[in-house]
Motif scaffolding. Sequence first.
Motif, PDB file in Angstrom:
ATOM      1  N   ALA A  84     -30.808  33.602  46.004  1.00 10.79           N
ATOM      2  CA  ALA A  84     -29.497  34.240  46.165  1.00 10.79           C
ATOM      3  C   ALA A  84     -29.636  35.553  46.935  1.00 10.79           C
ATOM      4  N   ALA A  85     -30.705  36.303  46.657  1.00 12.92           N
ATOM      5  CA  ALA A  85     -30.942  37.552  47.390  1.00 12.92           C
ATOM      6  C   ALA A  85     -31.190  37.276  48.871  1.00 12.92           C
ATOM      7  N   TRP A  86     -31.873  36.177  49.193  1.00 11.63           N
ATOM      8  CA  TRP A  86     -32.123  35.832  50.598  1.00 11.63           C
ATOM      9  C   TRP A  86     -30.818  35.512  51.320  1.00 11.63           C
ATOM     10  N   VAL A  87     -29.943  34.768  50.652  1.00 10.94           N
ATOM     11  CA  VAL A  87     -28.655  34.436  51.271  1.00 10.94           C
ATOM     12  C   VAL A  87     -27.877  35.708  51.596  1.00 10.94           C
ATOM     13  N   LEU A  88     -27.772  36.610  50.621  1.00 12.27           N
ATOM     14  CA  LEU A  88     -27.024  37.851  50.832  1.00 12.27           C
ATOM     15  C   LEU A  88     -27.652  38.693  51.941  1.00 12.27           C
ATOM     16  N   ALA A 101     -27.330  40.868  57.539  1.00 13.69           N
ATOM     17  CA  ALA A 101     -27.907  41.011  58.877  1.00 13.69           C
ATOM     18  C   ALA A 101     -27.001  40.410  59.942  1.00 13.69           C
ATOM     19  N   ALA A 102     -26.291  39.360  59.587  1.00 16.89           N
ATOM     20  CA  ALA A 102     -25.435  38.685  60.558  1.00 16.89           C
ATOM     21  C   ALA A 102     -24.111  39.396  60.792  1.00 16.89           C
ATOM     22  N   THR A 103     -23.672  40.185  59.816  1.00 19.29           N
ATOM     23  CA  THR A 103     -22.299  40.694  59.886  1.00 19.29           C
ATOM     24  C   THR A 103     -22.171  42.189  60.155  1.00 19.29           C
ATOM     25  N   ALA A 125     -27.292  51.849  59.903  1.00 21.46           N
ATOM     26  CA  ALA A 125     -27.508  52.271  58.519  1.00 21.46           C
ATOM     27  C   ALA A 125     -27.296  51.131  57.520  1.00 21.46           C
ATOM     28  N   PRO A 126     -26.152  50.435  57.536  1.00 29.67           N
ATOM     29  CA  PRO A 126     -25.981  49.344  56.570  1.00 29.67           C
ATOM     30  C   PRO A 126     -26.911  48.158  56.804  1.00 29.67           C
ATOM     31  N   LEU A 127     -27.490  48.066  57.993  1.00 25.65           N
ATOM     32  CA  LEU A 127     -28.445  46.994  58.254  1.00 25.65           C
ATOM     33  C   LEU A 127     -29.672  47.108  57.352  1.00 25.65           C
ATOM     34  N   LEU A 128     -29.926  48.301  56.824  1.00 26.39           N
ATOM     35  CA  LEU A 128     -31.047  48.489  55.893  1.00 26.39           C
ATOM     36  C   LEU A 128     -30.935  47.599  54.663  1.00 26.39           C
ATOM     37  N   ALA A 129     -29.697  47.248  54.284  1.00 28.33           N
ATOM     38  CA  ALA A 129     -29.515  46.425  53.092  1.00 28.33           C
ATOM     39  C   ALA A 129     -30.130  45.047  53.254  1.00 28.33           C
ATOM     40  N   ALA A 130     -30.207  44.551  54.478  1.00 27.88           N
ATOM     41  CA  ALA A 130     -30.745  43.201  54.696  1.00 27.88           C
ATOM     42  C   ALA A 130     -32.227  43.112  54.326  1.00 27.88           C
ATOM     43  N   PRO A 131     -33.104  43.944  54.894  1.00 29.08           N
ATOM     44  CA  PRO A 131     -34.507  43.860  54.470  1.00 29.08           C
ATOM     45  C   PRO A 131     -34.710  44.255  53.020  1.00 29.08           C
ATOM     46  N   ALA A 132     -33.863  45.146  52.494  1.00 29.41           N
ATOM     47  CA  ALA A 132     -34.022  45.537  51.086  1.00 29.41           C
ATOM     48  C   ALA A 132     -33.755  44.362  50.154  1.00 29.41           C
ATOM     49  N   LEU A 133     -32.678  43.631  50.397  1.00 28.36           N
ATOM     50  CA  LEU A 133     -32.348  42.482  49.555  1.00 28.36           C
ATOM     51  C   LEU A 133     -33.392  41.372  49.695  1.00 28.36           C
TER      52      LEU A 133
END
Length: 401
Positions: free
Chosen positions: A295-299, A304-306, A311-319
Amino acid sequence: MSNVRGRQEESSLDPDTAPAPRPAVLAVLLFCSTLTVMAGTLLVPVLGPMREDLAIDSTAAGLVLTAHGLSIAVAGPLAGRLMDRFGLRLPLACGLLLYAGAGGAGLVTTSFTALLVSRFLFGAGAAAVFTGTTVALLTLYRGAGRDRIVGWRSTAISLGGIAWPLFGGALGAVSWHSPFAVYLVGLPAGVAVLVLLPRRLPPSPVTTGASGGTAVMLRSPRLLRLYATSLTSSLLLYVLAVFVPQRLAELGVERPLLVALYTMTTSLSGSVAGLCYAKARARLGYPSLLRTAAAAWVLALLVAATVGQAAPLLAAPALFGAGMGIAVPALTVLIGENAPPDGRARATSLSGSAAFTGQFLSPLLFGPLAAATSIRTAFLVAAALAAIVLFGITQRRFGNE
């Protein structure tokens, strides 16, 4: 005959009465475990300068990052077979020496072809490192202690994913060749393995798998599902590793050290998840842990796609890193528990083959897709694949709840 005696000596200790290994042994094995993640992440910050200097496209640059994955996939089963037959100590030390020599060759290579050849040789050494460290930790530790140790291993790998890209980013300011010097740490690591790793290891506990060779493992539905999950997770991880730097360039972020900070985010969240793994495992079954990871990979891939800002792109590698910090120790233990009693190293090597095949395939599959459409589209397709993995985990049993 001496080789057979060596294997018999390794199996002569009672697993219930074997003394706990010295802290130095654990330290060496955890350090060596970080070398497999360093294999690719070290070079992420210099992909841009490397691509320009060698006049190659993004797909070819991605192959430099992941070519070792193919040789790990090929050499891994051979490394596992050697370790099952002759023990861990000498094959692991030899693998570390090859890791250092072939990895350090990037310091002096000036052509794409030579660099790619050295990366394939490097992967053969990395295969022995991955298999040897994993099997040693699974063999030396049992029960709740093993859950704690595999969680620490996940954290160590993640912390390596923080430290090694930072080294790569800092050295990348000198030249794109400079980060390859870090691979030379395999030399002292190999010596440390020869000096510290016990000559005799406790025998593997009885597992749920039937005795047999590699063919038997590849006919096991449960092991195949675990391998498929490992392959897909690595494929998706390297979608982020390859395309986040390019996405950052589109957003005006190109300095190697800043790019390394994004890579570090994946590892930082993974290290936190690894530290929490033992407590999570005490409360949750393996299927629940794997569902949480998927589920974390999906999010992560949807973010990353949206998102359209750095700055908010950081959430993708973190999740995604948090998901990997949960999935890696769970898959490691499940594969070990479901391996044939006389084939734990081979079963583990096949998991490495699966994982690194995913790394190798990632730029080949998603590079042309991103070139034909966009990086955002590649992330969306990857998110859909992660959703398929999540659905599959909900439908199949991956271990006891």
